[in-house]
Write a protein that holds these residues in place. Structure first.
Motif, PDB file in Angstrom:
ATOM      1  N   LEU A   1       0.785  -1.314   0.040  1.00  0.00           N
ATOM      2  CA  LEU A   1       0.132  -0.027   0.032  1.00  0.00           C
ATOM      3  C   LEU A   1       0.801   1.302  -0.012  1.00  0.00           C
ATOM      4  CD1 LEU A   1      -2.577   1.336   0.301  1.00  0.00           C
ATOM      5  CD2 LEU A   1      -2.135   1.350   2.792  1.00  0.00           C
ATOM      6  N   THR A   2       0.492   2.101  -0.884  1.00  0.00           N
ATOM      7  CA  THR A   2       1.160   3.519  -0.934  1.00  0.00           C
ATOM      8  C   THR A   2      -0.025   4.351  -0.607  1.00  0.00           C
ATOM      9  OG1 THR A   2       2.509   5.120  -1.717  1.00  0.00           O
ATOM     10  CG2 THR A   2       1.214   3.815  -3.393  1.00  0.00           C
ATOM     11  N   THR A   3       0.273   5.545   0.110  1.00  0.00           N
ATOM     12  CA  THR A   3      -0.743   6.574   0.152  1.00  0.00           C
ATOM     13  C   THR A   3      -0.134   8.099  -0.344  1.00  0.00           C
ATOM     14  OG1 THR A   3       0.270   6.760   2.518  1.00  0.00           O
ATOM     15  CG2 THR A   3      -1.700   5.565   2.238  1.00  0.00           C
ATOM     16  N   SER A   4      -0.428   7.921  -1.592  1.00  0.00           N
ATOM     17  CA  SER A   4      -0.073   9.049  -2.323  1.00  0.00           C
ATOM     18  C   SER A   4      -0.867  10.180  -2.213  1.00  0.00           C
ATOM     19  CB  SER A   4       0.337   8.526  -3.766  1.00  0.00           C
ATOM     20  OG  SER A   4       1.257   7.580  -3.870  1.00  0.00           O
ATOM     21  N   PRO A   5      -0.266  11.473  -2.715  1.00  0.00           N
ATOM     22  CA  PRO A   5      -1.255  12.542  -2.639  1.00  0.00           C
ATOM     23  C   PRO A   5      -2.061  12.545  -3.764  1.00  0.00           C
ATOM     24  CG  PRO A   5       1.260  13.297  -2.521  1.00  0.00           C
ATOM     25  CD  PRO A   5       1.235  11.682  -2.762  1.00  0.00           C
ATOM     26  N   ALA A   6      -3.109  13.138  -3.567  1.00  0.00           N
ATOM     27  CA  ALA A   6      -4.336  13.331  -4.741  1.00  0.00           C
ATOM     28  C   ALA A   6      -3.916  14.583  -5.421  1.00  0.00           C
ATOM     29  CB  ALA A   6      -5.577  13.433  -4.167  1.00  0.00           C
ATOM     30  N   ARG A   7      -4.669  14.586  -6.684  1.00  0.00           N
ATOM     31  CA  ARG A   7      -4.316  15.518  -7.600  1.00  0.00           C
ATOM     32  C   ARG A   7      -4.826  16.867  -7.223  1.00  0.00           C
ATOM     33  NH1 ARG A   7      -2.578  14.345 -12.578  1.00  0.00           N
ATOM     34  NH2 ARG A   7      -2.498  12.428 -13.230  1.00  0.00           N
TER      35      ARG A   7
ATOM     36  N   GLY B   1       0.289  -6.116  -7.641  1.00  0.00           N
ATOM     37  CA  GLY B   1       0.584  -6.303  -6.216  1.00  0.00           C
ATOM     38  C   GLY B   1       0.926  -5.080  -5.500  1.00  0.00           C
ATOM     39  N   VAL B   2       0.620  -3.967  -5.904  1.00  0.00           N
ATOM     40  CA  VAL B   2       0.740  -2.736  -5.448  1.00  0.00           C
ATOM     41  C   VAL B   2      -0.661  -1.653  -5.528  1.00  0.00           C
ATOM     42  CG1 VAL B   2       1.847  -0.155  -5.465  1.00  0.00           C
ATOM     43  CG2 VAL B   2       3.048  -2.163  -6.119  1.00  0.00           C
ATOM     44  N   VAL B   3      -1.205  -1.245  -4.390  1.00  0.00           N
ATOM     45  CA  VAL B   3      -2.526  -0.491  -4.232  1.00  0.00           C
ATOM     46  C   VAL B   3      -2.217   0.880  -3.816  1.00  0.00           C
ATOM     47  CG1 VAL B   3      -4.008  -2.539  -4.249  1.00  0.00           C
ATOM     48  CG2 VAL B   3      -2.747  -1.602  -2.002  1.00  0.00           C
ATOM     49  N   ILE B   4      -2.743   1.897  -4.516  1.00  0.00           N
ATOM     50  CA  ILE B   4      -2.735   3.144  -4.078  1.00  0.00           C
ATOM     51  C   ILE B   4      -3.956   3.939  -3.605  1.00  0.00           C
ATOM     52  CG2 ILE B   4      -2.009   5.459  -4.762  1.00  0.00           C
ATOM     53  CD1 ILE B   4      -0.169   3.999  -7.091  1.00  0.00           C
ATOM     54  N   ALA B   5      -3.792   4.455  -2.275  1.00  0.00           N
ATOM     55  CA  ALA B   5      -4.972   5.272  -1.802  1.00  0.00           C
ATOM     56  C   ALA B   5      -4.290   6.716  -1.901  1.00  0.00           C
ATOM     57  CB  ALA B   5      -5.335   4.877  -0.436  1.00  0.00           C
ATOM     58  N   GLU B   6      -5.000   7.522  -2.661  1.00  0.00           N
ATOM     59  CA  GLU B   6      -4.643   8.931  -3.109  1.00  0.00           C
ATOM     60  C   GLU B   6      -5.187   9.667  -1.921  1.00  0.00           C
ATOM     61  OE1 GLU B   6      -3.537   9.372  -7.640  1.00  0.00           O
ATOM     62  OE2 GLU B   6      -5.699   9.296  -7.263  1.00  0.00           O
ATOM     63  N   GLY B   7      -4.551  10.621  -1.554  1.00  0.00           N
ATOM     64  CA  GLY B   7      -4.803  11.742  -0.660  1.00  0.00           C
ATOM     65  C   GLY B   7      -5.141  11.284   0.699  1.00  0.00           C
ATOM     66  N   ILE B   8      -5.168  12.092   1.610  1.00  0.00           N
ATOM     67  CA  ILE B   8      -5.463  11.625   3.186  1.00  0.00           C
ATOM     68  C   ILE B   8      -6.842  12.536   3.274  1.00  0.00           C
ATOM     69  CG2 ILE B   8      -4.794  11.845   5.480  1.00  0.00           C
ATOM     70  CD1 ILE B   8      -2.748  10.233   3.599  1.00  0.00           C
ATOM     71  N   TRP B   9      -7.948  11.699   3.083  1.00  0.00           N
ATOM     72  CA  TRP B   9      -9.263  12.171   3.297  1.00  0.00           C
ATOM     73  C   TRP B   9      -9.445  12.230   4.771  1.00  0.00           C
ATOM     74  CZ3 TRP B   9     -13.053  13.298  -0.340  1.00  0.00           C
ATOM     75  CH2 TRP B   9     -12.740  13.094  -1.645  1.00  0.00           C
ATOM     76  N   PRO B  10     -10.455  12.874   5.196  1.00  0.00           N
ATOM     77  CA  PRO B  10     -10.751  13.021   6.611  1.00  0.00           C
ATOM     78  C   PRO B  10     -11.421  11.705   7.081  1.00  0.00           C
ATOM     79  CG  PRO B  10     -12.090  14.568   5.270  1.00  0.00           C
ATOM     80  CD  PRO B  10     -11.112  14.060   4.657  1.00  0.00           C
ATOM     81  N   ASN B  11     -11.388  11.331   8.165  1.00  0.00           N
ATOM     82  CA  ASN B  11     -12.135  10.022   8.889  1.00  0.00           C
ATOM     83  C   ASN B  11     -13.515  10.107   8.416  1.00  0.00           C
ATOM     84  OD1 ASN B  11      -9.671   9.166   9.622  1.00  0.00           O
ATOM     85  ND2 ASN B  11     -10.266   9.868  11.936  1.00  0.00           N
TER      86      ASN B  11
END
Length: 156
Positions: A41-47, A109-119
């Motif tokens: 898992l990578t937590t990359s920035p959203a656009r 084998g890689v998944v990406i969750a873009e942006g740190i959304w509020p809970n």
């Protein structure tokens, strides 16, 4: 005593410095995918927002839509997931539900969750940081938010 141009043999919480090769090209000091957690898992920035900055502004939220998980179409097919399906990912730290977005521009084998959304943007009220560790990784500390192994499945 450390050799010239070499770090001290013990760095305490900074990891196994003594066992690093003199000129490391790549050393697996991160969470490596395994049978129980086959994805990285990578937590990359959203656009449209950088990490949590602007993640709660109406324009940014409208442009990004919702928290999603990018995954390779072949990985999605193996789990019988389609674009937009609810997918649950997790590890020993917790579990999060996102919506699948198929993207062939990433490695299998890689998944990406873009942006740190509020809970509050996540259906269970817990965001992607539930899956990331707060421990300083070796060597010498730093941030481990791109070094997490996870499992995934279709959400119930």
């Amino acid at each position: 005593q450390a050799a010239p141009n070499r770090p001290p043999k013990s760095m305490g919480l900074f990891g196994p410095v003594a066992s690093l090769p003199e000129f490391p090209d790549h050393v697996d000091l991160i969470e490596v995918a395994d049978a129980a957690h086959p994805f990285r898992l990578t937590t990359s920035p959203a656009r449209n927002f950088l990490n949590s900055t602007f993640s709660e502004t109406p324009v940014s939220k409208a442009k990004e839509g919702r928290p999603e998980l990018l995954l390779h179409p072949d990985d999605a097919a193996a789990y019988r997931l389609a674009n937009g399906d609810r997918v649950e990912i997790g590890n020993a730290r917790g579990e999060v539900v996102l919506h699948a977005r198929l993207f062939d521009g990433i490695r299998r084998g890689v998944v990406i969750a873009e942006g740190i959304w509020p809970n509050s943007a996540h259906e269970r009220g817990e965001g992607i940081n539930v899956l990331t560790g707060a421990d300083a990784p070796a060597p010498y500390g730093g941030a481990a938010f791109h070094d997490n192994k996870v499992w995934l499945r279709a959400a119930k």
